[in-house]
Scaffold this motif. Structure first.
Motif, mmCIF file in Angstrom:
data_model
loop_
_atom_site.group_PDB
_atom_site.id
_atom_site.type_symbol
_atom_site.label_atom_id
_atom_site.label_comp_id
_atom_site.label_asym_id
_atom_site.label_seq_id
_atom_site.Cartn_x
_atom_site.Cartn_y
_atom_site.Cartn_z
ATOM 1 N N LEU A 1 0.826 -1.211 0.000
ATOM 2 C CA LEU A 1 0.000 0.000 0.000
ATOM 3 C C LEU A 1 0.857 1.255 0.000
ATOM 4 O O LEU A 1 0.561 2.219 -0.718
ATOM 5 C CB LEU A 1 -0.947 -0.002 1.198
ATOM 6 N N ASP A 2 1.921 1.260 0.796
ATOM 7 C CA ASP A 2 2.787 2.437 0.863
ATOM 8 C C ASP A 2 3.497 2.700 -0.459
ATOM 9 O O ASP A 2 3.799 3.844 -0.790
ATOM 10 C CB ASP A 2 3.820 2.280 1.981
ATOM 11 N N ASN A 3 3.744 1.649 -1.227
ATOM 12 C CA ASN A 3 4.415 1.792 -2.522
ATOM 13 C C ASN A 3 3.438 1.984 -3.683
ATOM 14 O O ASN A 3 3.860 2.070 -4.836
ATOM 15 C CB ASN A 3 5.312 0.583 -2.789
ATOM 16 N N GLY A 4 2.146 2.033 -3.373
ATOM 17 C CA GLY A 4 1.147 2.244 -4.429
ATOM 18 C C GLY A 4 1.034 1.084 -5.396
ATOM 19 O O GLY A 4 0.624 1.273 -6.541
ATOM 20 N N GLU A 5 1.351 -0.127 -4.947
ATOM 21 C CA GLU A 5 1.268 -1.314 -5.802
ATOM 22 C C GLU A 5 -0.145 -1.901 -5.709
ATOM 23 O O GLU A 5 -0.364 -2.998 -5.211
ATOM 24 C CB GLU A 5 2.326 -2.335 -5.360
ATOM 25 N N TRP A 6 -1.102 -1.155 -6.209
ATOM 26 C CA TRP A 6 -2.524 -1.467 -6.008
ATOM 27 C C TRP A 6 -2.912 -2.833 -6.551
ATOM 28 O O TRP A 6 -3.751 -3.512 -5.966
ATOM 29 C CB TRP A 6 -3.397 -0.367 -6.619
ATOM 30 N N ASP A 7 -2.328 -3.247 -7.679
ATOM 31 C CA ASP A 7 -2.690 -4.537 -8.264
ATOM 32 C C ASP A 7 -2.331 -5.714 -7.363
ATOM 33 O O ASP A 7 -2.910 -6.788 -7.479
ATOM 34 C CB ASP A 7 -2.026 -4.720 -9.630
ATOM 35 N N HIS B 1 -8.748 12.550 -7.939
ATOM 36 C CA HIS B 1 -8.369 13.035 -6.617
ATOM 37 C C HIS B 1 -6.955 13.601 -6.654
ATOM 38 O O HIS B 1 -6.201 13.353 -7.589
ATOM 39 C CB HIS B 1 -8.452 11.906 -5.578
ATOM 40 N N ASP B 2 -6.650 14.365 -5.648
ATOM 41 C CA ASP B 2 -5.297 14.867 -5.451
ATOM 42 C C ASP B 2 -4.422 13.696 -5.029
ATOM 43 O O ASP B 2 -4.682 13.086 -3.997
ATOM 44 C CB ASP B 2 -5.330 15.894 -4.312
ATOM 45 N N PRO B 3 -3.414 13.324 -5.780
ATOM 46 C CA PRO B 3 -2.597 12.172 -5.386
ATOM 47 C C PRO B 3 -1.885 12.444 -4.058
ATOM 48 O O PRO B 3 -1.558 13.583 -3.732
ATOM 49 C CB PRO B 3 -1.602 12.008 -6.530
ATOM 50 N N TYR B 4 -1.666 11.394 -3.321
ATOM 51 C CA TYR B 4 -0.935 11.495 -2.058
ATOM 52 C C TYR B 4 -0.232 10.178 -1.774
ATOM 53 O O TYR B 4 -0.536 9.162 -2.364
ATOM 54 C CB TYR B 4 -1.859 11.884 -0.900
ATOM 55 N N TYR B 5 0.729 10.260 -0.872
ATOM 56 C CA TYR B 5 1.455 9.077 -0.420
ATOM 57 C C TYR B 5 0.895 8.650 0.924
ATOM 58 O O TYR B 5 0.445 9.476 1.702
ATOM 59 C CB TYR B 5 2.949 9.370 -0.260
ATOM 60 N N GLN B 6 0.932 7.360 1.170
ATOM 61 C CA GLN B 6 0.549 6.826 2.464
ATOM 62 C C GLN B 6 1.767 6.170 3.100
ATOM 63 O O GLN B 6 2.621 5.634 2.398
ATOM 64 C CB GLN B 6 -0.522 5.731 2.343
#
Length: 157
Positions: A21-27, A77-82
């Motif tokens: 999730l933190d790396n944006g690896e949604w798949d 949406h406004d992109p953001y990091y988690q």
């Protein structure tokens, strides 16, 4: 009593989940779940009172994949990091096939050119199943502490 190998696998599941999730690896996110699964995000008050109303409620891996499609293709949406900070998982029960587990979490959000902020805090209430491919979530309920949340939650918690 839980053996070291099992607990080590559980720690790996939680760490890998947060990293994806933190790396944006949604798949990769749906692959942490069984095909028949539950993923919910709901306020503590509703959870504690047994109310079913959830901010997000998904009931299969297919629905998780639809959410990923929405994040990638349809939501503006406004992109953001988690950044997830997850406490040590506490195993409440183990029947040999499934484990009941809880862990505290904090999610920080950083928008470009802005300071990081606490985005969401709470606890995971999970049912984790042993499978041939390793441990998978049969159920992940993200119980957030505050009734006040940002106007939209885009990415999984």
């Amino acid at each position: 009593m839980l053996d070291f190998s099992t607990y080590s696998q559980l720690l790996r599941l939680y760490a890998d989940y947060a990293a994806v999730l933190d790396n944006g690896e949604w798949d990769h996110w749906p692959e942490f779940f069984l095909d028949e699964c539950v993923y919910k995000l709901l306020p503590r008050e509703n959870f504690d009172r047994g109310f079913p109303l959830a901010t997000i409620s998904l009931e299969s891996k297919g629905m998780l994949k639809d959410r990923v499609f929405g994040v990638r293709e349809t939501l503006f949406h406004d992109p953001y990091y988690q950044r997830h900070v997850v406490g040590a998982p506490r195993v409440l029960a183990d029947d040999g096939e499934r484990l009941s587990v809880e862990a505290n979490y904090a999610v920080f959000r950083t928008k470009q050119s802005k300071l990081s902020e606490v985005f969401n805090t709470g606890r995971y209430v999970d049912v984790v199943q042993r499978t041939q491919e390793g441990m998978k979530f049969a159920s992940r309920i993200c119980v957030f502490d505050s009734e006040m949340i940002p106007n939209s939650i885009i990415y999984p918690i």
